[in-house]
Structure formats: structure tokens, C-alpha cells
Design an enzyme around this catalytic site. Structure first.
Site, short mmCIF file in Angstrom:
data_model
loop_
_atom_site.label_atom_id
_atom_site.label_comp_id
_atom_site.label_asym_id
_atom_site.label_seq_id
_atom_site.Cartn_x
_atom_site.Cartn_y
_atom_site.Cartn_z
N GLY A 202 48.90 29.00 56.10
CA GLY A 202 48.59 29.33 57.50
C GLY A 202 47.13 29.27 57.87
N SER A 203 46.34 28.46 57.16
CA SER A 203 44.91 28.44 57.51
C SER A 203 44.68 27.77 58.87
CB SER A 203 44.08 27.75 56.42
OG SER A 203 44.34 26.38 56.38
N ASP B 21 56.07 13.16 61.38
CA ASP B 21 54.64 12.83 61.53
C ASP B 21 54.42 11.64 62.47
OD1 ASP B 21 54.03 14.89 59.73
OD2 ASP B 21 54.31 13.56 58.02
N HIS C 13 48.60 16.85 61.12
CA HIS C 13 48.92 16.17 59.86
C HIS C 13 47.60 15.76 59.21
CE1 HIS C 13 51.30 13.96 56.99
NE2 HIS C 13 50.48 12.93 57.14
N GLU D 278 40.46 19.80 59.89
CA GLU D 278 41.65 20.27 60.62
C GLU D 278 41.33 21.55 61.39
OE1 GLU D 278 45.49 20.35 58.53
OE2 GLU D 278 44.54 19.29 56.88
C1 GAR Z 1 47.75 21.27 56.45
O1 GAR Z 1 46.92 20.42 55.71
C2 GAR Z 1 48.58 20.48 57.44
O2 GAR Z 1 47.89 19.39 57.99
C3 GAR Z 1 49.71 20.01 56.57
O3 GAR Z 1 50.03 21.13 55.79
C4 GAR Z 1 48.83 21.88 55.57
C5 GAR Z 1 49.10 23.31 55.93
O4 GAR Z 1 48.01 24.13 55.59
N1 GAR Z 1 50.83 19.57 57.36
C6 GAR Z 1 51.57 18.50 57.06
O5 GAR Z 1 51.43 17.85 56.05
C7 GAR Z 1 52.63 18.14 58.11
N2 GAR Z 1 53.24 16.91 57.80
P1 GAR Z 1 47.85 25.55 56.26
O6 GAR Z 1 49.18 26.28 56.04
O7 GAR Z 1 46.73 26.20 55.50
O8 GAR Z 1 47.55 25.34 57.70
#
Ligand code: GAR
Length: 221
Positions: free
Chosen positions: A15-16, A148, A112, A177
């Protein structure tokens, strides 16, 4: 000032990115508020973090539903009850049915960790390293039924280094991101984007400011 858009963030893990959205939304002039955080995994660290912030949270364990449609029916009821305007997927690792996606057409966005349309799906950074690209990055886009895929709202680029592993590249992209997602959500919440088929149009002046923050603001080598 017009009313802030009510946003539900859907997470499956750390969840960052959700955290970056919550922190951005603390700014008084941010056009959205994070009204609800939902996870399909009750033990997601992101859910615990949001709860500790006093945000309304909900665990909807997909394994407890007999079908994708039942799970999404419950999800839709919660979104309706909470009067949600926009849904932001942030590491939500569950495919949605076409009917749910259509219901939220142009009101549901995703991040993504690649420069789409390159490297969809899982093992994104492995794919980028295997392809030998010299620039990677991340993309915020409107959600469409294909994984995606969907009209691109914004992207941010980072360099790929010869010494990179999937982990070091992931960390560099993740920092991008966290800068991109709050800004892209703000564009949508301010109704500054127009979807025209598979393309998102953003006024030049608005995009120039957004792009300056994204691309020129990327970390140097
Ligand atoms: C992030 O890097 C996001 O872009 C990716 O999962 C990670 C979640 O990190 N999402 C995908 O790959 C979607 N296809 P987070 O839980 O720390 O936000």
C-alpha cells in the site's frame, strides 16, 4: 471551491502508493479525499496502515465469495453506500469483470510499474531488464477490462542502469510512482482530462505543468 471527489483506494498488499495518495490528499487544495481503503486481503499491511490513520477501511476477502460477480456485487454496494466518485487501484492484484469495469468506466484508474503498453502483467521489472530497455517508468491509466490496459493519463520515466536488479529497478520506479499517482489522480479529480477513444486529452498548459513535474523531476543517474 468545488466539492472534493470521494476516492476509494483498492489495495492487495504493502500500500505504499495508497499512502502517497493519502499524504497528498492532506493538502487543503487537493481536489480529492481518500474516503475509503478496501483490500481483498484482510492481512494487507496497507489496510492496517490506513486504519491507523483513521481512514475508513474494509477487508473484502475474495476467497469468501463464491464468484467474482458476488465479490464485485459486495464491492459495488460499499462504493455506493460511501458515495464514491472515483476508484484508484494501488497494487490491487485482482482482475475485475468487464461489467464491473464498464460501470466504473473513466472513473477507475490504476498504476502500473512500466511505461505501458510495454511490460504488462507480472514480473514487470524482470521483463524490462530482459528486454534491455534503457528507460523504464510507470503509468497511470483508466482501467479497461484487459489487464494493464486503458487510456494513459500520465507517465514518469526513470533510467535503467547496467547494474540494476529487478529489486533496484523496482525501488527507483516505485519512487516515481509515488510522485506520479497523486498528480494523475488530481488531474482526474479536477476534471482536467478528457477521454477520446483510447486517448486521454489534457490541455497543453495543464499538461506542461504536470509533465514538468514528472519528467524533469525524475531522479538523475
Ligand atoms: C506497485 O509497484 C504498482 O505499480 C504495482 O504493484 C505495486 C504495489 O505496491 N501494480 C501492478 O503491478 C498492477 N499491474 P504498493 O502496494 O506499495 O503500492
Amino acid at each position: 471551491m468545488t466539492a472534493k471527489k470521494r476516492v476509494a483506494v483498492l489495495v492487495s498488499g504493502r500500500g505504499s502508493n495508497m499512502q502517497a495518495l493519502v499524504e497528498a490528499a492532506h493538502a487543503p487544495d487537493y481536489p480529492a479525499e481518500i474516503a475509503l481503503v478496501i483490500s481483498n486481503r484482510p492481512d494487507a499491511p496497507g489496510l492496517a496502515w490506513a486504519k491507523a490513520q483513521g481512514i475508513l477501511t474494509l477487508a473484502l476477502d475474495h476467497k469468501r465469495y463464491e464468484s467474482r460477480e458476488h465479490f464485485e456485487g459486495q464491492l459495488q454496494s460499499v462504493l455506493d453506500l460511501s458515495k464514491i466518485d472515483l476508484v484508484a487501484l494501488a497494487g490491487f492484484m485482482r482482475l475485475m469483470t468487464a461489467s464491473f469495469v464498464d460501470r466504473w468506466r473513466d472513473r477507475m484508474i490504476n498504476i502500473h510499474p512500466s511505461l505501458l503498453p510495454a511490460f504488462k502483467g507480472l514480473r514487470t521489472h524482470e521483463q524490462a531488464l530482459e528486454a534491455g530497455v534503457k528507460i523504464s517508468g510507470c503509468t497511470v491509466h483508466f482501467v479497461r477490462p484487459e489487464m494493464d490496459d486503458g487510456p494513459i493519463i500520465g507517465q514518469a520515466a526513470v533510467p535503467v542502469l547496467a547494474s540494476d536488479t529487478p529489486e533496484t529497478l523496482a525501488a527507483r520506479v516505485l519512487a516515481a510512482e509515488h510522485r506520479l499517482y497523486p498528480r494523475a489522480l488530481a488531474l482526474v479529480a479536477r476534471d482536467q482530462v478528457q477521454v477520446d477513444g483510447s486517448v486521454v486529452h489534457i490541455q497543453d498548459a495543464v499538461y506542461a505543468q504536470f509533465n514538468q513535474q514528472q519528467v524533469l523531476g525524475s531522479p538523475s543517474l
